[in-house]
Design an enzyme around this catalytic site. Sequence first.
Site, short mmCIF file in Angstrom:
data_model
loop_
_atom_site.label_atom_id
_atom_site.label_comp_id
_atom_site.label_asym_id
_atom_site.label_seq_id
_atom_site.Cartn_x
_atom_site.Cartn_y
_atom_site.Cartn_z
N GLU A 1 0.83 -1.21 0.00
CA GLU A 1 0.00 0.00 0.00
C GLU A 1 0.86 1.26 0.00
O GLU A 1 0.56 2.23 -0.70
CB GLU A 1 -0.94 0.00 1.22
CG GLU A 1 -1.97 -1.12 1.20
CD GLU A 1 -2.88 -1.04 0.00
OE1 GLU A 1 -3.45 0.03 -0.25
OE2 GLU A 1 -3.00 -2.06 -0.72
N ILE B 1 -4.03 6.55 7.26
CA ILE B 1 -4.94 6.01 6.25
C ILE B 1 -5.54 4.67 6.70
O ILE B 1 -6.69 4.36 6.37
CB ILE B 1 -4.19 5.81 4.92
CG1 ILE B 1 -3.52 7.12 4.47
CG2 ILE B 1 -5.14 5.29 3.85
CD1 ILE B 1 -4.47 8.28 4.26
N GLU C 1 -22.31 12.31 8.66
CA GLU C 1 -23.08 11.08 8.53
C GLU C 1 -23.68 10.73 9.87
O GLU C 1 -23.35 11.33 10.90
CB GLU C 1 -22.23 9.93 8.00
CG GLU C 1 -21.11 9.52 8.93
CD GLU C 1 -20.18 8.48 8.32
OE1 GLU C 1 -20.24 8.23 7.10
OE2 GLU C 1 -19.37 7.92 9.08
N HIS D 1 -19.01 2.85 8.33
CA HIS D 1 -18.04 3.31 9.31
C HIS D 1 -18.40 2.83 10.71
O HIS D 1 -19.56 2.72 11.07
CB HIS D 1 -17.98 4.84 9.31
CG HIS D 1 -17.31 5.40 8.10
ND1 HIS D 1 -17.54 6.67 7.66
CD2 HIS D 1 -16.42 4.86 7.23
CE1 HIS D 1 -16.82 6.90 6.58
NE2 HIS D 1 -16.14 5.82 6.29
#
Length: 295
Positions: free
Chosen positions: A20, A99, A212, A250
């Site tokens: 990554e 990240i 959200e 999430h």
Amino acid sequence: MAIFLTGQSRVLIQGITGSEGRKHGQRMLAAGTKIVGGTNPRKAGQTVDLGAPLPVFATVADAMAATGADVSVVFVPALGVKAAVIEAVDAQIPLVVVITEGIPVHDTTAFWAYASAAGNRTRIVGPNCPGVASPGKSNAGIIPADITTEGRIGLVSKSGTLTYQMMYELRDVGFSTCVGIGGDPVVGTTHIDCLQAFQEDPETDAIVMIGEIGGDAEERAAAFVDQHVTKPVVGYVAGFTAPEGKTMGHAGAIVSGSAGTAQAKKEALEKVGVRVGKTPSETARIARAAVRQAR
């Protein structure tokens, strides 16, 4: 101008030799980011080729001393992130962008508290976030670099996907900086932190805030807007159709009773003058109009 990340930022990657770190490091470098090296204590002294040979250091402190790095992007596996962030905090690097997803909340709480006890000299963005992008200047994370232009809108978002969509919808207007803060229950940088920074940035004319369901971050942001933000703020809240009690995507997006609902957040924002779009596209139209009025 931009917030947190500028064209002068010197970026290192913790985990630069992993798949990554390599993949997204190449993307960041191609976007014009000044990547100066990375860390992997087992491969210190080697180089890694991201289109240009970059040095690998044992620690963040070593990398900073050798390169003048002032930003770290963390692409370390979840169980190693706590130690990686604490190492960065000990080195007093100004900005760490985490990240990695799937980090235990206990670990996030621990490294957030550690940074706070150290005097908040290191800003943490994330975890479980797409990163920070200042179009035309620098890109730290996994945000696509070619979907928008440089402009005068500031964007702060819990959702990576909606970050990308809003950037694309408003590509004709452009952004000063886009900050994906992540949707975990505990994050280092909040909506309020970004709202304050955008308010103080002379080259940001309007702010788009994407929230959200779950928690009360948007309600607290609304109170901050009411007291401290004079620039136009446009909002969008994801999750109007989410079933009660179910985690949606999430880890922090869970509704219990009336707390944390999209409707409650929408009402809190509208009460302080924030126009809230019903869809991302409508939100973009409102933001485009707000920028024109601000000029």
